[in-house]
Structure formats: C-alpha cells, structure tokens
Scaffold this active site. Structure first.
Site, PDB file in Angstrom:
ATOM      1  N   ARG B  13       0.831  -1.216   0.000  1.00  0.00           N
ATOM      2  CA  ARG B  13       0.000   0.000   0.000  1.00  0.00           C
ATOM      3  C   ARG B  13       0.859   1.256   0.000  1.00  0.00           C
ATOM      4  NH1 ARG B  13      -1.998   0.451   6.260  1.00  0.00           N
ATOM      5  NH2 ARG B  13      -0.409  -0.915   7.112  1.00  0.00           N
ATOM      6  N   SER B  40      -4.648   4.600   6.044  1.00  0.00           N
ATOM      7  CA  SER B  40      -4.500   3.176   5.720  1.00  0.00           C
ATOM      8  C   SER B  40      -4.097   2.965   4.269  1.00  0.00           C
ATOM      9  CB  SER B  40      -5.822   2.439   5.977  1.00  0.00           C
ATOM     10  OG  SER B  40      -6.174   2.505   7.326  1.00  0.00           O
ATOM     11  N   GLU B  61     -18.918   4.623   0.138  1.00  0.00           N
ATOM     12  CA  GLU B  61     -18.161   4.075  -0.994  1.00  0.00           C
ATOM     13  C   GLU B  61     -18.952   4.113  -2.300  1.00  0.00           C
ATOM     14  OE1 GLU B  61     -18.652   2.499   1.921  1.00  0.00           O
ATOM     15  OE2 GLU B  61     -16.670   2.514   2.861  1.00  0.00           O
ATOM     16  N   PHE B  86     -14.451  -3.092   0.467  1.00  0.00           N
ATOM     17  CA  PHE B  86     -15.365  -1.971   0.211  1.00  0.00           C
ATOM     18  C   PHE B  86     -15.160  -1.396  -1.188  1.00  0.00           C
ATOM     19  CE2 PHE B  86     -14.051  -1.515   4.841  1.00  0.00           C
ATOM     20  CZ  PHE B  86     -14.947  -2.494   5.254  1.00  0.00           C
ATOM     21  N   HIS B 112      -5.503  -3.781   1.639  1.00  0.00           N
ATOM     22  CA  HIS B 112      -5.938  -4.749   2.648  1.00  0.00           C
ATOM     23  C   HIS B 112      -6.683  -5.929   2.029  1.00  0.00           C
ATOM     24  CE1 HIS B 112      -4.797  -1.320   4.994  1.00  0.00           C
ATOM     25  NE2 HIS B 112      -5.075  -1.893   6.144  1.00  0.00           N
ATOM     26  N   ASP B 120      -8.264  -8.120  11.798  1.00  0.00           N
ATOM     27  CA  ASP B 120      -9.637  -7.619  11.640  1.00  0.00           C
ATOM     28  C   ASP B 120     -10.618  -8.730  11.269  1.00  0.00           C
ATOM     29  OD1 ASP B 120      -9.223  -5.035  12.391  1.00  0.00           O
ATOM     30  OD2 ASP B 120      -9.153  -4.210  10.364  1.00  0.00           O
ATOM     31  N   ARG B 170      -1.824  -5.051   3.056  1.00  0.00           N
ATOM     32  CA  ARG B 170      -1.486  -4.352   4.300  1.00  0.00           C
ATOM     33  C   ARG B 170      -0.093  -4.660   4.850  1.00  0.00           C
ATOM     34  NH1 ARG B 170      -2.613  -5.896   9.954  1.00  0.00           N
ATOM     35  NH2 ARG B 170      -2.421  -4.018  11.217  1.00  0.00           N
TER      36      ARG B 170
END
Lengths: 282, 316
Positions: B13, B40, B61, B86, B112, B120, B170
């Site tokens: 990322r 993020s 989104e 998302f 991610h 998560d 990530r």
C-alpha cells in the site's frame, strides 16, 4: 435564442407522440414517467442548456451537462436529444431493437451522442453529477450540471450519500431535479415507502430547495431560470418537480399502472389524437 | 510456519501511496478519492500536496465510485482508495454500471486485500474480489507482488485509458522486483526452471520464490512466473512456459473460484490441458490472526507451494 412557449408546446406534443410511438413500436418501455417529464426535458434541451449538440464532447467542458439518473424514462430523453440535434430523429424508430444505439436504458456503450453515463440501476446519477460538477470547479468551468431523479429513486441509500456530499462540499454548480410524481412500479410512493414531504429533508441537509409544477411550461421555464440564478451561492440546488405520471395522455394519468407497459394499437391512436403536433413524426 | 528472510520490507500500500504522489506531481488530471481511510491507503502525501485534487468522501463508498465515474467523464483520472472489500463487493453495481459498462477511466485502488489483512478478520478479508472484477467486461485487474511493483503499477495505470482494478495489501513484505520491470499485461519471469511452472500473483509470488528454493534443495527445478495482471492474461507467456514444463502450480491470496488459477485453468483447458494444482483458499472465509498464521492455516504458505509442486509433478 429562447423559444417562445407556443413553440415549446409543439415540441412537448411531438415528444409525447414520440414516446408513445416508440414504446408501442417495440411493445416495451416506460411511457408514464417519460410523459410526466416531457415539459422539463423540452425546456432544458430547447431553451436552457448551453451545449453543443452537433459536436458532442463526452467531457462537456464549458457546456452545461444533463445527467438522467432515472434511466428508465429513456423515451423522453432520446426524443429530447434527437430534437435538439444530437442524432437523427429517424433513429428513434430503432428504440430497444437489436443493434440500436437507443438501448432500453441509456448507455455510452453504443456511442449515442448526448449520453455521458449509463443509467438504469437507480441511485447513481446524483453521485456522477457531483463528480462532473467537481471537475468543472477544478477546471474553472462556470457551466452547470443538471440531474434528474425519480422520487421513488430517493429510496436508494446512495442518493442520500450524494445529497450529504454535495452540501458538505458546497457543490453549488449542481441543479438536481426530483420528479415528484408519487408513483412507482408497485404503487404509490406514499404506500411503498412514504417519506412524507421532501423539502424539509433536503433543507435539513443544507440544500437550496425550490419547487415547480413540472407540467406547466411557464413554471418550468421560470423555475429553471431561477435555479440558474441561485447557483454559485454555496449550496447545491434542488428542484422538487410535481408532475403527473402519464401527463398528456388521459388514460395513462392518475395511476402507477403505466409506469412500464406499452399501449396497444387502439390506445396508441387515442394518445396520438390527444397530442397533435406540426413538427412531424419520425 | 512461513518464514521471510531479512531483506528490506515495505507494505504494498505504501507503493500505491508513493506512486500516487509521483503521479500528482507530473499529471494534473490525476485526482484522489478516499472513503475515510486516507492513512491506511497511504494517500496522505497526495492529500497534503494536492488538497484541491483530493476528495474526502466519508464512509460512503457507493457515492465515491459513481463520483469517480463523473470525474472521469469530465476528463479527470480518478484514483479511488478504500479496502478491497469496500472497493468491490460493497459497490459492485456502481462499478458495473457507472464504471465498466460506461467505460470510464477510473482506477479502483484496493488495499488490505486477502487474508494478510490479519486480525480484523473475515468481514474485511475479501477473497473474492479478483473474481468479481475480472468478470466485468473491459476491466483490467492487477495484483502486484511488492512495493516496487505496486508503485510502478500505480504510475502505469494512469497512462492506460480504461477502468482498472489495482489490488494490494497491508503487511510489510519483501521487496524483490526491479521497479522498471512492470508492464501492464506482461508476465514477469522471476526464475527459470524445467520441472514445473509456478504462476503466482500478489504476496504469493514471494512464497513461490521461496518454495522454488526449497524445491531446488530436493533436486526439483521450478520456474516461477509472476502474473501481476490477471486480466488481460498474458496467454502467450503462459502457454510458452508450460510447453516446456508440462505441469502447473498457481498461487494466490484469493478464493480458488474466480482467481488467477481459475483463469489459467480456463486457458489451459482450451489450448493444452495439463495437470494443475492450485494454492488458494478453498471455498472458505478467513478469520482473525497474524498474516503469517493465516497464510499457514489456509494453505498459502511456502510449504504448501512446495507440496503442490510435488503433487503436480507426480501427475505428469
């Protein structure tokens, strides 16, 4: 040059003829909402939009842009586009037929001039319009973005995301019209998912809200002019447009039933008899 | 347990964030949109340097994707940023109608992705996104394997006209590709070999290279090819490679259904049916855990690639 109301009336009648003939011709499509929005699209395309139909540019730079979010009223959209010069009027005869550029719902996919985004799956047009409006601001382009949504369409959650975004970001070059005809496929909006009245909701989100009788040509002309004047004042503009679904064809009015069914031969003749026009059929 | 060597590591990322910043410097049509995940997605540098070209969308989104389509309509090159989950499943209809069907020049940038999101858990660990995106006509799907490749891909897609799904992740991950080696749609040969070809994408390219080392110690010669662009697939490179090795392992951080392995199996079935073993998640959701624990538990570790290679060679 602004066309007088008498001339606009001819276009309105011709567009109504186009709508019922197109839907009858292929025995499918959505006449009700199309007929209700005929005055709006006529005034927009004949008198209001500062655009260049003979040389269509996808990016719409230095032009007013119109986005149709409730894509199922494609018949009125196609008629308005054709009569303002985006493509030959004769092409209306291809509506919904195999290999046509006039797909059931509007699309850029077949390269129809005048269409900038596909619509049909509801709730996306206001967001798309926010994007075009933001780009115009970045480009110091002072032209406006117009978008039309149905009132039933406001049941889509994404619309409220865009309503929130537009107000927070002061997108004041955006004029969003809601076709408040009170009807949707399964019945009256008040019975399906009633939202009482809309003015207070848009105002609560910090929009500038005006309303008009969408089937009164004078009111549509005046209100669109007023909306243009209101632009640039830090708030997005909402026009709550009261219309009668099926307007101009007596047996299609007063019910949700003509949302998406075609007239038969006899009904077509009756509808055409109620809408004489000197412009001439495709 | 998967073991990484001590070479330099960075998250992919960050490759996206640094690539986007460089794009901002050289192309004023590039705009960024982010749905409340700026840190993020490593989009802060772009946001700070080009605030007028950065749009904070909030947790919305659907509005972000359609608005990006509008920006693209008006000539901008929008890069949207949120987690892969998302970026795809949540907004599939917006992508389908406003971006893919409308052929808008929108770059959907998704961080991610996969199990390596870690703790998560499964709500955020999408393993279906490659499949969702590659099914859309006209969509280019890219899953780079390290920081350098992600940065290069981010920069490259701005010059490509059309919708793109760019998938990255990530965790900090070894950096092992040459920044100049990336070209959209071109398979990247990482290691030559004669007994088996391993086609890998994303984080699993590293695991495949490590697996090839382990196989070499056992006298097995494995070729490793990085398929960073899953769509359009580099058919010629794939068919050329398998003409020599005659068996295939695919490796990816995704469901078996709809992923890279699925695309390669379709290609081989049509042209040259050969034994294939797929290192991928087998019709399961993920769960909480460290990235390495999860890769191990769900069969995506180095040892799993080694085992798959041995199985497929035995089937030749």
């Amino acid at each position: 040059m602004t066309k007088p109301i008498t001339e606009l009336k001819e276009y309105v009648a011709q567009t109504r003829r186009d709508i019922v003939r197109m839907v009858h011709g292929v025995q499918s499509g959505h006449p009700g909402g199309s007929l209700g929005c005929t005055e709006l699209l006529t005034v927009l395309y004949q008198n209001v939009l500062r655009h260049n139909p003979s040389n269509f540019n996808m990016d719409g730079t230095n032009e007013d842009v119109f986005i149709l979010s409730n894509g199922h009223i494609s018949p009125v959209y196609y008629s308005a586009l054709a009569h303002s010069g985006y493509f030959p009027i004769s092409e209306l005869a291809t509506f919904r037929k195999l290999n046509t550029r006039l797909q059931g719902h509007p699309t850029t996919h077949e390269g129809l001039p005048g269409v900038r985004i596909a619509s049909g799956s509801l709730g996306q047009g206001l967001s798309v319009s926010c994007g075009i409006a933001q780009a115009k601001k970045l480009n110091n382009d002072d032209k406006l973005v117009y978008v039309l949504m149905g009132d039933g369409e406001l049941q889509e959650g994404q619309v409220w995301e865009a309503i929130m975004y537009a107000a927070h970001n002061k997108i004041d070059n955006l004029i969003a019209t809601v076709d408040v005809n009170g009807r949707q496929i399964d019945g009256d909006t008040k019975d399906i998912m009633g939202f009482t009245e809309l003015r207070s909701k848009f105002e609560a989100f910090n929009w500038n809200v005006i309303s008009m009788d969408g089937n009164d040509l004078n009111d549509v002309q005046e209100t669109l002019s007023k909306a243009g004047v209101l632009s640039g004042n830090g708030k997005p503009i909402c026009i709550l447009m009261n219309t009668e679904m099926g307007n101009g064809v007596d047996f299609m009015m007063g019910s949700h039933k003509w949302h998406g069914i075609p007239p038969n031969d006899e009904q077509l003749e009756a509808a055409l008899a109620q809408n004489p026009s000197s412009i001439g059929d495709y | 347990m998967t073991n990484l060597t001590s070479m330099e590591k960075k998250d992919t990322r960050s490759g996206f964030g640094d690539g986007l910043y460089e794009l901002g410097l050289k192309n004023d049509k590039v705009v960024g949109l982010c749905a409340d995940l700026t840190g993020s997605l490593k989009m802060n540098k772009f946001q700070d340097e080009f605030p007028e070209r950065f749009f904070q969308m909030g947790i919305a989104e659907a509005n972000m994707i359609s608005m990006a389509a509008g920006l693209a309509t008006a000539g901008k090159i929008p890069f949207t940023g949120t987690f892969a989950n998302f970026s795809t499943g949540r907004v599939y209809d917006q992508i389908r109608q406003s971006v893919a069907y409308s052929n808008k020049n929108v770059k959907i940038c998704a961080s991610h992705a996969g199990l390596t999101l870690g703790e998560d858990g499964a709500t955020h660990q999408i393993l279906e996104d490659i499949g969702l995106m590659k099914m859309l006509p006209g969509m280019t799907v890219i899953n780079p394997c390290d920081y350098n490749q992600t940065k290069a891909a981010t920069i490259a897609i701005a010059d490509y006209e059309g919708p793109v799904y760019l998938r990255f992740g990530r965790p900090k991950w070894p950096i092992f590709t040459d920044p100049d080696s990336f070209e959209i749609g071109k398979a990247l040969h990482m290691k030559t070999g004669t007994d088996v070809t391993i086609f890998a994408t994303g984080h699993l390219v590293w695991n495949s290279l490590e697996a090839a080392k382990a196989l070499a110690e056992e006298g097995i010669s494995a070729e490793v090819i990085n398929i960073h662009t899953i769509k359009p697939l580099d058919n010629k490179a794939i068919l050329d490679a398998v003409a020599n090795t005659k068996c295939v392992v695919t490796a990816e951080e995704h469901q078996m259904n709809g992923g890279l392995g699925d695309s390669i199996c379709q290609l081989l079935a049509r042209h040259t049916p050969l034994p294939v073993e797929m290192v991928a998640v087998n019709d399961s959701f993920g769960e909480s855990g460290t990235p390495m624990e999860l890769l191990d538990k769900y069969g995506l570790g180095i040892k799993d690639v080694v085992a798959a290679a041995k199985r497929v060679i035995a089937r030749k």
